[in-house]
Write an enzyme that holds these catalytic residues in place. Structure first.
Site, PDB file in Angstrom:
ATOM      1  CB  CYS A  36      -0.854   0.047   1.259  1.00 14.88           C
ATOM      2  SG  CYS A  36      -2.193  -1.145   1.277  1.00 14.88           S
ATOM      3  CB  CYS A  70      -3.950   3.017  -1.534  1.00 14.12           C
ATOM      4  SG  CYS A  70      -2.810   1.651  -1.306  1.00 14.12           S
ATOM      5  CB  CYS A 316      14.323  -7.390 -22.474  1.00 15.65           C
ATOM      6  SG  CYS A 316      13.646  -6.126 -21.393  1.00 15.65           S
TER       7      CYS A 316
HETATM    8 ZN   LIG Z   1      -3.883   0.089   0.165  1.00 19.59          ZN
END
Ligand SMILES: [Zn+2]
Length: 351
Positions: A36, A70, A316
């Protein structure tokens, strides 16, 4: 150089969901395997289950998945103060914002410094200076008027301009009219922000910005091209942004924007060979070594592969271990897996 705030400071920042620390560190939650931003609105994990990381890449490499709330890989979520500073610089690149100015606005200069180094590979001051000079450079190159360009950009004198130029690029602007510069743009992608560089000839750089040592890599590119690097855009970068978006949306399999990849003859051979691996296919390092006529040079081929400066476009990521395992990837294995999965899924979405 790890460049993360001290542990207690990170703990506090996370506790307060302090947006000023967004992008400066990430935290993995051992019990869920998710990582997060410090500002995540989700319920706080127990402190003993938290592991801190300097970059999203480090968290990815350690095996954490990005949080869906988030979205730690997305560029749009930059802290409000960073948005404001960037907007101000865009509106008026002649603006000079000092550490003192930052403090007066209640922004800690060391936070700004860490954030810009991490995300843009340069300090805020260097970014502003480069942005300012990039406008002057363009004006000089387009119109050939040094005097007017210097004046328009807010430099009070030629010597002021020359000093600023030398500070940013380590040289004087004597031959600026004839020389190339590397324009840098920052793009967002489902895998996190990317930094892209282009000369007048084509794209010369595409990297995930959380790649370790971005700063050192930008310095290496600057040296390699013997060209100043300035934030800005050009036709190649605009085209790249469109082509990348189509690639990630699975609306397109190929890129047509020109590429520039100077290197040793061996490196160029390897990178050229990578470009021949079709979308959706994979090769082993051994196959790649055979393809470049050096069947015993598997390690050297692997190294050249790892030194590729144009991620995704020079694919790649399509090179994997003989046993089918992913092998390595500069941007972290989760990204390699994502790209392979994206290309693997059958059929293209309607454009
Ligand atoms: Zn989060």
């Amino acid at each position: 150089m790890n460049n993360v705030p001290p542990g207690a400071e990170m703990e506090q920042a996370h506790f307060r969901r302090d947006a000023a620390y967004d992008g400066l560190f990430f935290l993995g939650v051992r019990t869920t395997g998710i990582f997060c931003r410090p500002t995540c609105p989700a319920r706080k994990p127990l402190p003993q289950n938290i592991e801190y990381f300097p970059t999203a890449r480090a968290a990815l490499v350690a095996g954490y998945r990005p949080c869906k709330r988030c979205r730690p890989l997305e560029l749009e979520n930059q802290p409000a103060w960073a948005d404001e500073l960037l907007t101000e610089v865009e509106v008026d690149p002649s603006l000079r914002i000092t550490d003192g100015d930052l403090r007066r606005r209640g922004i800690d200069p060391s936070t700004v410094r860490r954030y810009f180094l991490r995300r843009y590979g340069m300090t805020f001051q260097a970014f502003t200076r480069a942005r300012r000079l990039s406008k002057v450079l363009n004006q000089i190159r387009e119109k050939g008027e040094l005097d007017q360009a210097v004046f328009d950009s807010g430099y009070s004198s030629h010597s002021g301009f020359r000093d600023a130029f030398a500070r940013t690029f380590g040289e004087t602007p004597g031959h600026v009219r004839n020389r190339s510069c590397v324009m840098l743009s920052w793009l967002s992608s489902p895998l996190g922000p990317l930094v892209a560089g282009a000369t007048a000839e084509g794209i010369c750089l595409l990297e995930f910005t959380d790649r370790r040592m971005l700063e050192a890599e930008l310095a290496a590119v600057r040296k390699l091209f013997e060209a100043p690097m300035v934030p800005g855009s050009n036709a190649h970068l605009e085209k790249l942004a469109i082509e990348l978006e189509r690639y990630f949306a699975r609306a397109s399999r190929a890129f047509s924007v020109p590429l520039v990849y100077p290197g040793t003859p061996f490196q160029q051979e390897v990178w050229g060979q990578l470009l021949t691996i079709p979308y959706g296919e994979r090769r082993s390092y051994e196959q790649l070594a055979v393809a470049v006529g050096r069947p015993k040079a598997v390690r050297a081929v692997g190294r050249a592969n790892g030194l590729n400066r144009i991620a995704i476009l020079i694919p790649c990521h399509r090179v994997v271990n003989k046993n089918g395992q992913l092998g390595g990837y500069g941007g972290g294995l989760r990204r390699k897996q994502y790209l392979l999965d994206l290309e693997c899924a059958a059929g293209l979405e309607p454009a």
